[in-house]
Design an enzyme around this catalytic site. Structure first.
Site, PDB file in Angstrom:
ATOM      1  CD  GLU A 114      -2.562   1.346   2.575  1.00 28.63           C
ATOM      2  OE1 GLU A 114      -3.680   1.860   2.608  1.00 28.63           O
ATOM      3  OE2 GLU A 114      -1.916   1.074   3.601  1.00 28.63           O
ATOM      4  CG  HIS A 122      -9.939  -2.393   4.597  1.00 31.54           C
ATOM      5  ND1 HIS A 122      -8.993  -2.656   3.633  1.00 31.54           N
ATOM      6  CD2 HIS A 122      -9.266  -1.849   5.632  1.00 31.54           C
ATOM      7  CE1 HIS A 122      -7.808  -2.300   4.078  1.00 31.54           C
ATOM      8  NE2 HIS A 122      -7.939  -1.810   5.286  1.00 31.54           N
ATOM      9  CG  ASP A 123      -8.508   1.612   4.157  1.00 32.10           C
ATOM     10  OD1 ASP A 123      -9.047   1.327   5.247  1.00 32.10           O
ATOM     11  OD2 ASP A 123      -7.304   1.392   3.915  1.00 32.10           O
TER      12      ASP A 123
END
Ligand code: NOJ
Length: 549
Positions: free
Chosen positions: A259, A326-327
């Protein structure tokens, strides 16, 4: 050095948000046994790799991205035996498991941190950034950096008067100090622990921020980003990651996906060329529906989504492809058309994701077109980043809490995509047998759920299955070169080309009919409309793959 199979280039990844996938023991939380119980669903979908959001021991202040013990399972999710069973069962189905590696910070409940703040000096003090405050009374923060969740990045330590620790995320996530050789060795040990168990690889959380270059004040950037230039993409971060590769990862058939914010061409290529990562998530395209300050919603523009994706297709030879995680808020709400062309636009996004070059990542629920959780109230909000940001918006704009939360809820609140997964239209969407869930279920499960989707041959889920199967068996989509044609108004087109076989992909990102000037002789392979297509009259949200003949 172990031979690398590069299986990650051939498979589709599915991200499981462990707390919300399937609750097998009806305690309100998703669990490992629940995931094992649903492996056949994933196999049938065509998934080859699972990325498991953190399941380690954690107080769950940031939903497991605050780890208190890297080598044990959070009892909420089950036991190490449950984990071993999941690995074994996944293995039987030829599904690989990838763990989340959260090593920029630990929870303040980690033993290392607890020891680090003991009054008596010990080696763990240097595992973190524990610094004396500035000023005569040491009551000013060591620098003016801000947390990525907004608010100051330093917090006072009660047991060490005059001292602060640094946290780039929430105040119970203390940043590790990668100047310390022992910290690096601890991480190498964690990597080996899970790889020896048979885990295939890791998704590396905020990996581009692990090394801080200095702790200087930064007066050059707006409040929101203070410090970024001192801790993002530092030279030594690349060196540490290369070391993980040569010291540990090379002994296994494995892969790392990172990420990585604040990218540019040079940085992106360094990650790959220096063997730090096998691929990364870029963030440029996630601003497609935001203003220059990401907390404010902007009007969605097709080119703001597609152009950055095309840019990265051309910059690096391999990349992690995603529209949700999920963000992020749900993609159909953001880039599709929920009202009139819900199904068509969800399928268009599926076709887009699965026809690009790289490894596609599908986030749980994306495959059934799950939508945002519109009824979130501040009192129900569990997302620590949304709570922090609400406070900041309140302070900066002098709004009351509800008004501030309304803004945050439209753009930042991560609960939208974290609600329990909808398996059926029975109680709690079939997520469990009726126990109150850790985060409220989205009532939309009555309309959008796996069971109904399975029973409808024209459903979004069945389209995903068709697309994934097609990709799994097709070398052009898996390995072909990418060439963009255009993004004009809302029409998007590009080519994939492998060993002389050429595909043309055409997408209409709008609720209006549109024209695509096709000069080639083509045959339709897959599209989201059943009838034969006239390029001069493409229907709303049309998406299709054509073979050039
Ligand atoms: C990125 C993760 O995806 C997010 O959920 C988390 O809050 C931050 N990193 C901090 O670990």
């Amino acid at each position: 050095m172990k031979t690398q199979s590069n299986e990650f280039k051939k498979r589709v990844v599915y991200q499981i948000y462990s707390s919300s996938f399937y609750d097998s023991n009806n305690d309100g939380w998703g669990d490992l046994k629940g995931i094992t119980a649903k492996l056949d669903y994933l196999k049938d979908l065509g998934i080859g790799i699972i990325w498991l959001s953190p399941v380690f021991v954690s107080p769950m202040d940031d939903m497991g991205y605050d780890i208190a013990d890297y080598k044990n399972i959070n009892p909420r999710f089950g036991t190490m035996e449950d984990f071993d069973e999941l690995l074994e069962e996944a293995n039987k189905r030829d599904i690989k498991i990838v763990m989340d590696l959260v090593i920029n910070h630990t929870s303040t409940e980690h033993e290392w941190f607890k020891k680090a703040i003991e009054p008596e000096e010990n080696k763990y003090r240097d595992y973190y950034f524990i610094k004396e405050g500035k000023g005569k009374k040491h009551n000013k923060m060591p620098n003016n950096w801000q947390s990525c969740f907004t608010g100051p990045a330093w917090k006072k330590i009660d047991s060490l008067p005059g001292y602060y620790y640094m946290h780039l995320f929430c105040d119970t996530q203390a940043d590790l100090n990668y100047y310390n050789e022992e910290v690096i060795k601890e991480v190498e040990d964690i990597l080996r622990f899970w790889l020896d168990k048979g885990v295939y690889g890791f998704r590396c959380d905020v990996i581009n921020k692990i090394r801080k270059s200095s702790l200087k004040d930064d007066h050059t950037r707006p409040l929101y980003f203070k410090g970024l230039k001192y801790y993002s993409n530092q030279d030594n971060m690349f060196k540490i990651l290369t070391r993980f590769r040569t010291e540990v990862l090379d002994d296994y058939d494995t892969f790392l996906v990172g990420e990585t914010g604040e990218l540019n061409k040079e940085v992106g290529n360094r990650f790959l060329n220096e063997r730090c990562l096998d691929m990364f998530f870029e963030f440029d395209h996630t601003n497609a529906d935001k203003t220059f300050l990401p907390v404010f919603k902007g009007k969605f523009k097709t080119k703001k989504l597609v152009k950055p994706i095309f840019k990265w297709q051309k910059i690096v030879p391999w990349i992690a492809l995603y529209l949700e995680n999920h963000d992020q808020l749900r993609s159909v709400n953001r880039y599709g058309n929920v009202d009139k062309y819900y199904k068509e636009s969800a399928k268009l996004l599926a076709l887009f994701l699965l026809t690009l070059k790289g490894t596609p990542f599908i986030y749980q629920g994306e495959e059934i077109g799950m939508l945002n959780y519109e009824q979130v109230k501040y009192e129900d909000c569990k997302d620590v980043a949304a709570i922090y940001t609400t406070e900041t918006v309140q302070k900066l704009l002098r709004f009351n809490r509800d008004r501030a939360f309304k803004i945050v809820n439209e753009t930042i609140n991560r609960d939208h995509a974290r609600v329990p997964f909808a398996w059926s239209n029975s109680v709690n969407g079939g997520f469990n047998a009726g126990h109150e869930t850790w985060l409220k279920v989205n009532d939309l499960y009555k309309k959008i759920n796996v069971k109904d989707e399975e029973n409808d041959s024209n459903s979004i889920l069945n389209f995903y299955k068709k697309m994934i199967r097609f990709r799994n068996n097709d070398d052009v989509l898996k390995f072909g070169d990418f060439k963009d044609e255009y993004v004009k108004k809302n029409i998007v087109s590009y080519y994939r080309n492998y060993e002389g076989k050429i595909y043309l992909i055409v997408l209409n990102f709008s609720d209006k009919k549109a024209k695509y000037c096709n000069l080639l002789n083509v045959k339709t392979l897959i599209s989201n409309y059943e009838n034969e297509i006239d390029f001069n009259d493409l229907p709303p949200y049309f998406a299709g793959i054509f073979e050039v003949i």
